[in-house]
Design an enzyme around this catalytic site. Structure first.
Site, mmCIF file in Angstrom:
data_model
loop_
_atom_site.group_PDB
_atom_site.id
_atom_site.type_symbol
_atom_site.label_atom_id
_atom_site.label_comp_id
_atom_site.label_asym_id
_atom_site.label_seq_id
_atom_site.Cartn_x
_atom_site.Cartn_y
_atom_site.Cartn_z
ATOM 1 N N GLY A 124 -0.244 4.704 -1.025
ATOM 2 C CA GLY A 124 -1.421 5.261 -0.366
ATOM 3 C C GLY A 124 -1.062 6.220 0.771
ATOM 4 O O GLY A 124 0.111 6.425 1.085
ATOM 5 N N GLY A 142 0.865 -1.200 0.000
ATOM 6 C CA GLY A 142 0.000 0.000 0.000
ATOM 7 C C GLY A 142 0.893 1.238 0.000
ATOM 8 O O GLY A 142 0.505 2.303 0.469
ATOM 9 N N PHE A 157 -3.779 1.548 15.117
ATOM 10 C CA PHE A 157 -2.463 1.429 15.737
ATOM 11 C C PHE A 157 -2.121 2.644 16.607
ATOM 12 O O PHE A 157 -0.957 2.885 16.860
ATOM 13 C CB PHE A 157 -1.391 1.234 14.657
ATOM 14 C CG PHE A 157 -1.310 -0.181 14.157
ATOM 15 C CD1 PHE A 157 -0.704 -1.162 14.918
ATOM 16 C CD2 PHE A 157 -1.855 -0.543 12.939
ATOM 17 C CE1 PHE A 157 -0.633 -2.474 14.471
ATOM 18 C CE2 PHE A 157 -1.789 -1.857 12.478
ATOM 19 C CZ PHE A 157 -1.169 -2.826 13.252
ATOM 20 N N THR A 215 -12.301 0.546 13.425
ATOM 21 C CA THR A 215 -12.166 0.912 14.843
ATOM 22 C C THR A 215 -13.534 1.050 15.501
ATOM 23 O O THR A 215 -13.760 0.548 16.603
ATOM 24 C CB THR A 215 -11.399 2.251 14.955
ATOM 25 O OG1 THR A 215 -10.156 2.094 14.292
ATOM 26 C CG2 THR A 215 -11.171 2.654 16.393
ATOM 27 N N LYS A 239 -12.550 7.470 2.292
ATOM 28 C CA LYS A 239 -12.532 6.186 3.021
ATOM 29 C C LYS A 239 -13.524 5.219 2.378
ATOM 30 O O LYS A 239 -14.652 5.570 2.072
ATOM 31 C CB LYS A 239 -12.869 6.403 4.507
ATOM 32 C CG LYS A 239 -12.802 5.109 5.293
ATOM 33 C CD LYS A 239 -12.638 5.326 6.780
ATOM 34 C CE LYS A 239 -12.654 4.016 7.552
ATOM 35 N NZ LYS A 239 -11.526 3.132 7.252
ATOM 36 N N HIS A 271 -14.487 10.349 9.167
ATOM 37 C CA HIS A 271 -13.289 10.087 8.363
ATOM 38 C C HIS A 271 -13.335 10.883 7.063
ATOM 39 O O HIS A 271 -14.411 11.324 6.645
ATOM 40 C CB HIS A 271 -13.165 8.592 8.031
ATOM 41 C CG HIS A 271 -12.598 7.783 9.165
ATOM 42 N ND1 HIS A 271 -13.387 7.242 10.145
ATOM 43 C CD2 HIS A 271 -11.310 7.428 9.469
ATOM 44 C CE1 HIS A 271 -12.618 6.593 11.013
ATOM 45 N NE2 HIS A 271 -11.361 6.685 10.623
ATOM 46 N N HIS A 272 -12.188 10.976 6.414
ATOM 47 C CA HIS A 272 -12.038 11.677 5.139
ATOM 48 C C HIS A 272 -12.975 11.109 4.062
ATOM 49 O O HIS A 272 -13.407 9.959 4.144
ATOM 50 C CB HIS A 272 -10.575 11.607 4.669
ATOM 51 C CG HIS A 272 -10.051 10.202 4.561
ATOM 52 N ND1 HIS A 272 -10.143 9.475 3.406
ATOM 53 C CD2 HIS A 272 -9.464 9.389 5.469
ATOM 54 C CE1 HIS A 272 -9.619 8.277 3.600
ATOM 55 N NE2 HIS A 272 -9.207 8.192 4.854
ATOM 56 N N GLY A 325 -2.788 -3.499 8.782
ATOM 57 C CA GLY A 325 -3.695 -2.450 9.280
ATOM 58 C C GLY A 325 -4.913 -2.241 8.407
ATOM 59 O O GLY A 325 -5.796 -1.458 8.759
HETATM 60 P P1 NAD Z 1 -5.352 4.686 0.385
HETATM 61 O O1 NAD Z 1 -6.488 4.435 -0.551
HETATM 62 O O2 NAD Z 1 -4.744 6.041 0.446
HETATM 63 O O3 NAD Z 1 -4.158 3.668 0.066
HETATM 64 C C1 NAD Z 1 -4.346 2.302 -0.193
HETATM 65 C C2 NAD Z 1 -3.245 1.872 -1.168
HETATM 66 O O4 NAD Z 1 -3.292 0.451 -1.262
HETATM 67 C C3 NAD Z 1 -3.459 2.429 -2.581
HETATM 68 O O5 NAD Z 1 -2.254 3.009 -3.043
HETATM 69 C C4 NAD Z 1 -3.871 1.207 -3.400
HETATM 70 O O6 NAD Z 1 -3.409 1.277 -4.747
HETATM 71 C C5 NAD Z 1 -3.191 0.085 -2.638
HETATM 72 N N1 NAD Z 1 -3.864 -1.217 -2.821
HETATM 73 C C6 NAD Z 1 -5.161 -1.508 -2.582
HETATM 74 N N2 NAD Z 1 -5.407 -2.813 -2.829
HETATM 75 C C7 NAD Z 1 -4.225 -3.342 -3.245
HETATM 76 C C8 NAD Z 1 -3.833 -4.647 -3.659
HETATM 77 N N3 NAD Z 1 -4.688 -5.663 -3.704
HETATM 78 N N4 NAD Z 1 -2.535 -4.836 -4.008
HETATM 79 C C9 NAD Z 1 -1.649 -3.814 -3.967
HETATM 80 N N5 NAD Z 1 -1.966 -2.545 -3.583
HETATM 81 C C10 NAD Z 1 -3.238 -2.322 -3.225
HETATM 82 O O7 NAD Z 1 -5.888 4.232 1.825
HETATM 83 P P2 NAD Z 1 -5.276 4.581 3.270
HETATM 84 O O8 NAD Z 1 -5.971 5.765 3.826
HETATM 85 O O9 NAD Z 1 -3.795 4.573 3.187
HETATM 86 O O10 NAD Z 1 -5.777 3.316 4.104
HETATM 87 C C11 NAD Z 1 -5.402 2.004 3.745
HETATM 88 C C12 NAD Z 1 -6.074 0.981 4.663
HETATM 89 O O11 NAD Z 1 -5.591 1.168 6.006
HETATM 90 C C13 NAD Z 1 -7.600 1.136 4.734
HETATM 91 O O12 NAD Z 1 -8.175 -0.146 4.853
HETATM 92 C C14 NAD Z 1 -7.794 1.943 6.021
HETATM 93 O O13 NAD Z 1 -9.071 1.748 6.605
HETATM 94 C C15 NAD Z 1 -6.701 1.365 6.880
HETATM 95 N N6 NAD Z 1 -6.226 2.216 7.982
HETATM 96 C C16 NAD Z 1 -5.862 1.541 9.101
HETATM 97 C C17 NAD Z 1 -5.330 2.236 10.174
HETATM 98 C C18 NAD Z 1 -4.876 1.462 11.395
HETATM 99 O O14 NAD Z 1 -4.363 2.065 12.361
HETATM 100 N N7 NAD Z 1 -5.024 0.137 11.383
HETATM 101 C C19 NAD Z 1 -5.178 3.642 10.099
HETATM 102 C C20 NAD Z 1 -5.557 4.290 8.936
HETATM 103 C C21 NAD Z 1 -6.068 3.566 7.859
#
Ligand code: NAD
Length: 257
Positions: free
Chosen positions: A11, A8, A115, A155, A148, A144-145, A88
């Site tokens: 992202g 990711g 996290f 959470t 999302k 959230h933004h 995550g």
């Molecule tokens: P985002 O859309 O900005 O980034 C996601 C990235 O993952 C993108 O660049 C996309 O191209 C890539 N991607 C998606 N599916 C893929 C796959 N199968 N193979 C390869 N790349 C792939 O999203 P974000 O805001 O960075 O959030 C990402 C994830 O993390 C979401 O599920 C979000 O809910 C979660 N998140 C978790 C926490 C935590 O603390 N656990 C915090 C924030 C966000």
């Protein structure tokens, strides 16, 4: 130094993790994985792939923030290469969760929908508030933004399930929004409300309402670096952990020992 492969990587969260690796002497960025194209400012000396299978070697740790499809793919690749995983991504189905549990039979996998240390503290405070106020109504509001993908947030779902468990309510007591003539609120109900817009990083409020008074427990994530720092603490933990499925609490309990 622990070599980290970020899934990711293009992202919002992936970039925050990469930035945090850059200022933490304990880690070195090995490769970025994303189905999106390599960012223009990506260091050409570092590998970039669309599948973790192409870049993993024993000794690496994978940190994933991408989404359900990527979580399952990363878990299977990690199991195949004997590499621990910090995951995550949210919005997983039951089948996705099962696939992750299967992979955790052969490698250490730590999954958390959040996290941040602040959310962990909120969950601990919530547990004591629920014991003190067993009759009060509970509603959860998250913001959230606008980009999302999943609602409610992982959470908020986790918090709702914790309240249901503590109160002895059925899993079906989570009520996602209300519309129309719904009648009086049953006691065994937890209202879940997802607000979307702008650039909110993550905002969770657990609202407890009693007769003539109410109480809110609220956590606001202002910067993704809060999640990235927690994920790297988790990466350090899984690097030395036996196979199994771990939660973020395990990292903090290990640190307290
Ligand atoms: P985002 O859309 O900005 O980034 C996601 C990235 O993952 C993108 O660049 C996309 O191209 C890539 N991607 C998606 N599916 C893929 C796959 N199968 N193979 C390869 N790349 C792939 O999203 P974000 O805001 O960075 O959030 C990402 C994830 O993390 C979401 O599920 C979000 O809910 C979660 N998140 C978790 C926490 C935590 O603390 N656990 C915090 C924030 C966000």
């Amino acid at each position: 130094m622990i070599p980290v492969v970020v899934v990711g990587a293009a992202g919002r969260m992936g970039r925050a993790v990469i930035e945090t690796i850059g200022v933490d002497a304990g880690f070195i960025l090995k490769a970025g994985v994303d189905r999106a194209a390599r960012p223009r400012d990506w260091d050409p000396a570092l590998a970039w792939a669309d599948d973790p299978d192409r870049v993993l070697n024993r000794g690496d740790v994978v940190v994933e923030f991408a989404g359900p499809e990527a979580v399952v793919g990363a878990a299977r690749s990690c199991a195949k290469h004997g590499v621990p995983l910090v995951s995550g991504g949210t919005g997983l189905s039951e089948a996705d969760e099962r696939a992750v549990r299967e992979a955790a039979e052969s490698v250490a996998i730590l999954r958390s929908a959040n996290f941040s240390l602040g959310i962990l503290a909120l969950r601990r405070a919530l547990s004591s508030v629920l014991s003190a106020l067993p009759e009060w109504d509970v509603e959860i509001v998250e913001r959230h933004h606008r980009a999302k993908q999943d609602s409610p947030s992982g959470t908020a779902l986790g918090l709702g399930r914790e309240v249901a468990r503590a109160r002895g309510y059925a899993a079906s007591s989570l009520r996602h929004g209300r519309e129309g003539r719904v009648g009086a609120r049953p006691q065994a109900e937890i209202g879940m409300h997802a607000v979307r817009g702008g650039s909110w990083v993550g905002d969770h409020t657990v609202l407890l309402a009693g007769p003539g008074e109410w109480l809110e427990l609220r956590h606001v994530a202002q910067d993704r670096v809060a999640f990235a720092r927690g994920a790297l603490k988790a990466a350090e933990f899984v690097a030395n952990a036996s196979p199994g499925l771990y939660t973020f609490e395990a990292v903090l309990s290990a640190a307290a020992r």
